[in-house]
Design a protein around this motif. Structure first.
Motif, short mmCIF file in Angstrom:
data_model
loop_
_atom_site.label_atom_id
_atom_site.label_comp_id
_atom_site.label_asym_id
_atom_site.label_seq_id
_atom_site.Cartn_x
_atom_site.Cartn_y
_atom_site.Cartn_z
N CYS A 58 3.70 4.37 -4.20
CA CYS A 58 2.94 3.91 -5.36
C CYS A 58 1.92 2.89 -4.83
CB CYS A 58 3.87 3.26 -6.36
SG CYS A 58 3.04 2.40 -7.70
N CYS A 61 3.09 -0.94 -6.19
CA CYS A 61 4.33 -1.63 -5.83
C CYS A 61 5.00 -1.06 -4.57
CB CYS A 61 5.31 -1.58 -6.99
SG CYS A 61 6.05 0.03 -7.23
N ASN A 63 6.82 1.58 -4.32
CA ASN A 63 7.96 2.43 -4.65
C ASN A 63 7.54 3.88 -4.33
OD1 ASN A 63 10.29 3.47 -5.78
ND2 ASN A 63 9.73 2.99 -7.90
N CYS A 70 4.09 4.93 -9.85
CA CYS A 70 5.53 5.20 -9.98
C CYS A 70 5.96 5.00 -11.44
CB CYS A 70 6.33 4.31 -9.04
SG CYS A 70 6.51 2.61 -9.62
N CYS A 73 5.79 1.22 -12.68
CA CYS A 73 4.42 0.71 -12.88
C CYS A 73 3.76 1.39 -14.08
CB CYS A 73 3.57 0.91 -11.63
SG CYS A 73 4.05 -0.16 -10.27
#
Ligand code: ZN
Length: 201
Positions: A58, A61, A63, A70, A73
């Motif tokens: 992502c 962040c 992830n 993601c 988010c």
């Protein structure tokens, strides 16, 4: 040890490079694969190709996601004032499973480890500072392991965050005594950490 069968030796070699797999386990897996139906093996190899082709970080962040952002988010109901910092994306799964955290996450993709050559530039620190400054974050929750690297990284992040954003609150999850855990069997570090993080009743 080699089977002197090129394809089999190659498979064992690749499998034994995976974390947690020694050569013996790799050999067992290779034999299992040989006995498995062709169709299932095609599906497995396609799954390996797909996961690398479709899953990426992502951009906010870090992830994992197969979309632009993601799932966390992309969720407008998440509390943007609260940012939980974790070492890797797997930690998000574990915290989400506890279903008590409603903020957002930031994946460092590592922790500081000078002996392994991991300094502040090798983790997602700049991105963290930018987010804290630009996203109206009020509290950063550090959810890193309670080992040497986790402790050093938490200390470094706290100093850096407070130096950059004056009124930011930085907390660390308590690594305490398990519920029902007998103190006699809890190691000293865990116990002292549990005491440090004691809450008023
Ligand atoms: Zn994200």
């Amino acid at each position: 040890m080699s089977f002197k069968i090129d394809a089999l030796d190659r498979l064992v070699e690749h499998l034994s490079r995976l974390p947690g797999l020694g050569e013996k386990t790799a050999q067992r897996l290779a034999f299992h694969i040989l006995k498995t139906k062709d169709e299932a093996i095609s599906q497995l190899s396609q799954a390996l190709v797909d996961v690398k082709a479709q899953v990426h970080d992502c951009p906010v962040c870090f992830n994992y996601t197969d979309r632009e952002l993601c799932a966390v988010c992309d969720d407008a109901n998440r509390d943007g004032h609260l940012l939980c910092v974790v070492e890797d994306a797997g930690d998000i799964l574990r915290i989400e499973a506890a279903m008590s955290f409603k903020g957002r996450y930031h994946v460092l993709q590592g922790v500081l480890s000078p002996l392994d050559g991991v300094g502040p530039d090798q983790i997602r620190l700049v991105e963290l500072l930018n987010r804290v400054e630009n996203e109206g974050v009020r509290e950063v929750v550090l959810a890193l392991d309670a080992d040497l690297e986790g402790d050093a990284t938490s200390l470094y992040l706290t100093k850096t965050l407070k130096g950059r954003v004056g009124d930011i609150k930085v907390t660390r999850i308590a690594h305490g005594v398990p519920i029902g855990g007998n103190l006699e069997y809890v190691d000293h570090r865990t116990l002292s950490r549990a005491l440090e993080n004691r809450v008023e009743l």
